[in-house]
Scaffold this active site. Structure first.
Site, PDB file in Angstrom:
ATOM      1  N   HIS A  69      -3.919   2.752   1.618  1.00 59.14           N
ATOM      2  CA  HIS A  69      -3.164   3.609   0.697  1.00 59.14           C
ATOM      3  C   HIS A  69      -3.464   3.215  -0.745  1.00 59.14           C
ATOM      4  CE1 HIS A  69      -0.043   0.584  -0.314  1.00 59.14           C
ATOM      5  NE2 HIS A  69      -0.056   0.252   0.964  1.00 59.14           N
ATOM      6  N   ASP A  71      -1.492   4.010  -3.486  1.00 65.08           N
ATOM      7  CA  ASP A  71      -0.338   3.818  -4.371  1.00 65.08           C
ATOM      8  C   ASP A  71       0.179   2.387  -4.317  1.00 65.08           C
ATOM      9  OD1 ASP A  71       0.541   4.487  -1.701  1.00 65.08           O
ATOM     10  OD2 ASP A  71       2.585   4.707  -2.478  1.00 65.08           O
ATOM     11  N   ASP A 101      -1.602  -5.656  -1.878  1.00 67.20           N
ATOM     12  CA  ASP A 101      -1.064  -4.462  -1.198  1.00 67.20           C
ATOM     13  C   ASP A 101      -1.496  -3.187  -1.916  1.00 67.20           C
ATOM     14  OD1 ASP A 101       0.419  -2.792   0.431  1.00 67.20           O
ATOM     15  OD2 ASP A 101       2.332  -3.273  -0.516  1.00 67.20           O
ATOM     16  N   GLU A 133       2.230   6.085   0.285  1.00 66.90           N
ATOM     17  CA  GLU A 133       2.646   5.269   1.430  1.00 66.90           C
ATOM     18  C   GLU A 133       3.916   4.510   1.119  1.00 66.90           C
ATOM     19  OE1 GLU A 133       2.918   1.559   3.875  1.00 66.90           O
ATOM     20  OE2 GLU A 133       2.705   1.782   1.709  1.00 66.90           O
ATOM     21  N   GLU A 134       4.017   4.011  -0.102  1.00 65.33           N
ATOM     22  CA  GLU A 134       5.130   3.135  -0.469  1.00 65.33           C
ATOM     23  C   GLU A 134       6.477   3.859  -0.525  1.00 65.33           C
ATOM     24  OE1 GLU A 134       4.937   0.090  -0.473  1.00 65.33           O
ATOM     25  OE2 GLU A 134       2.972  -0.618  -1.131  1.00 65.33           O
ATOM     26  N   GLU A 161      -3.690  -3.344   5.528  1.00 64.50           N
ATOM     27  CA  GLU A 161      -2.532  -3.989   4.907  1.00 64.50           C
ATOM     28  C   GLU A 161      -2.726  -5.502   4.973  1.00 64.50           C
ATOM     29  OE1 GLU A 161      -0.005  -2.763   3.335  1.00 64.50           O
ATOM     30  OE2 GLU A 161       0.374  -0.716   4.029  1.00 64.50           O
ATOM     31  N   HIS A 355       4.462  -6.732  -3.748  1.00 61.19           N
ATOM     32  CA  HIS A 355       5.691  -6.231  -4.370  1.00 61.19           C
ATOM     33  C   HIS A 355       6.320  -7.224  -5.339  1.00 61.19           C
ATOM     34  CE1 HIS A 355       6.496  -2.994  -1.026  1.00 61.19           C
ATOM     35  NE2 HIS A 355       5.195  -3.210  -1.214  1.00 61.19           N
TER      36      HIS A 355
END
Length: 383
Positions: A69, A71, A101, A133-134, A161, A355
């Protein structure tokens, strides 16, 4: 361009989910076009974001999907010591939002394209990049619809991931819900004449907690997961205007992270039934216009891939490890699996860094991912 150079380019694009990812997608398209690889873009309705599909190798047979992903999560309110959208290197670590990520994996996949083009591949390799995705695995759904239309469904999907390049075969599913409680306001001196939306919302939240405790029963647990049971939690609540006003409205958001064998909707339905049979009647004795409503915010299924499947065997071979595990976080893997594409999660870096401020991936992990993809190419080139 090597993987580090590509990672630097990818990090420079602010693809926080609230922003467009088109600049990054255009960069990837240009990069692939220079190598004579064509791309298919699948836009959202507003054409502000796009998924990307590109195929290398024979297109008359099933192949391998390398999926990631584009984003990233926001940096707002985080105390970064480096510029989040500029790659920084220090003591063997590469810093920037999305390094772990999961732009490091995307960079390694793109860096492998020249080698893929030179190899005598016996199966095609599909590069699949998604958006949003997030915020609920939203973009990938239209890309999966496109894959389903193709005459040859992929055999395997590898989602990069961050797992420190250890193969992961399972994760929980998730259902995020919103509950709106509408009562009746009045002066707090005459509180019984109103319908306190916060208090009734609190009753529902308490019932959620009770349902969550029931899901911890030993017979419902799966020791492969941590925690080994389906979890329920309320994450956001808003309501009330002033202390001397009985609040007419209260809203709360909750989530259910369910073991793959369990249906999170069963928990949601139990709460809705409790609201209808236990809470609403009390509210209606005071005000017949009172109401409780529920709405889905996002959902994705869990994943459990058979350790003896072709997907698991392939990833074990290129990783050099047959020690499969599960992760607590969710991925797009369950959605691939739901349309019959067995999926394994395996990528560079660790979600321990994802994150967070000063997110990073180690140079060692980046190099190891390059080596893993080289082994994949070698495997797909054997006869």
């Amino acid at each position: 361009m090597n993987s580090k150079e590509l990672l630097s380019a990818l990090i420079a694009f602010d693809t926080t989910s609230r922003e467009s990812n088109l600049q990054l997608i255009e960069f990837v398209c240009d990069y692939l076009a220079k190598l004579d690889v064509s791309c298919q873009l699948i836009f959202n309705d507003e054409r502000s974001k796009a998924n990307l599909l590109a195929t290398i190798g024979p297109d008359d047979r099933p192949g391998i999907v390398l999926s990631g992903h584009t984003d990233v999560v926001p940096v707002d309110g985080q105390n970064w010591t480096v510029a989040p959208f500029s790659l920084s290197e220090k003591e063997g670590r590469l810093y920037g939002r999305g390094t772990a990520d999961m732009k490091a994996y995307i960079a390694c996949v793109l860096a492998a394209v020249p080698a893929l083009l030179k190899a005598p591949l016996n199966k095609p390799v599909h590069i699949a990049l998604s958006y949003d995705e997030e915020v609920g695995c939203l973009g990938v759904r239209s890309m999966l619809s496109e894959l389903e239309k193709r005459p040859h469904k992929p055999l395997v999907c590898i989602i990069g991931e961050p797992t420190e390049l250890k193969p992961v075969l399972g994760h929980k599913g998730k259902l995020a819900m919103r509950c709106d409680v509408h009562g009746a306001a009045c002066h707090s001196a005459y509180a019984p004449q109103g319908v306190n939306a916060i208090e009734h919302a609190a009753e529902l939240i308490g019932e959620l907690g009770r349902l969550g405790m029931e899901l911890r029963a030993p017979e419902l647990c799966d020791a492969r997961f941590d925690p080994p049971f389906t979890t329920v939690q309320t994450g956001v609540i808003n309501g009330g205007k002033a202390l001397n006003i009985v609040p007419a409205d209260c809203r709360f958001d909750f989530e259910i992270r369910a073991l793959p064998a369990q249906d999170p909707w069963q928990v949601a339905k139990q709460l809705e039934q409790y609201a209808e049979l236990q809470v609403l009647p009390k509210m209606h004795t005071v005000d017949a216009e009172s109401s409780i409503s529920f709405a889905e915010l996002s959902a994705y299924p869990g994943l459990v891939t058979d350790a003896n499947s072709e997907a698991a065997r392939l990833v074990a071979k290129i990783c050099g490890s047959e020690e499969f595990s599960t992760v607590a976080f969710g991925t797009e893997g369950g959605l691939f699996d739901a349309i019959g594409i067995p999926t394994v999660i395996c990528g560079p870096g660790s979600m321990d860094q994802g994150h967070k401020p000063d997110e990073f991936v180690s140079v060692e992990q980046l190099d190891a991912c390059d080596a893993m993809l080289a082994r994949l190419i070698q495997t797909l080139s054997s006869h």
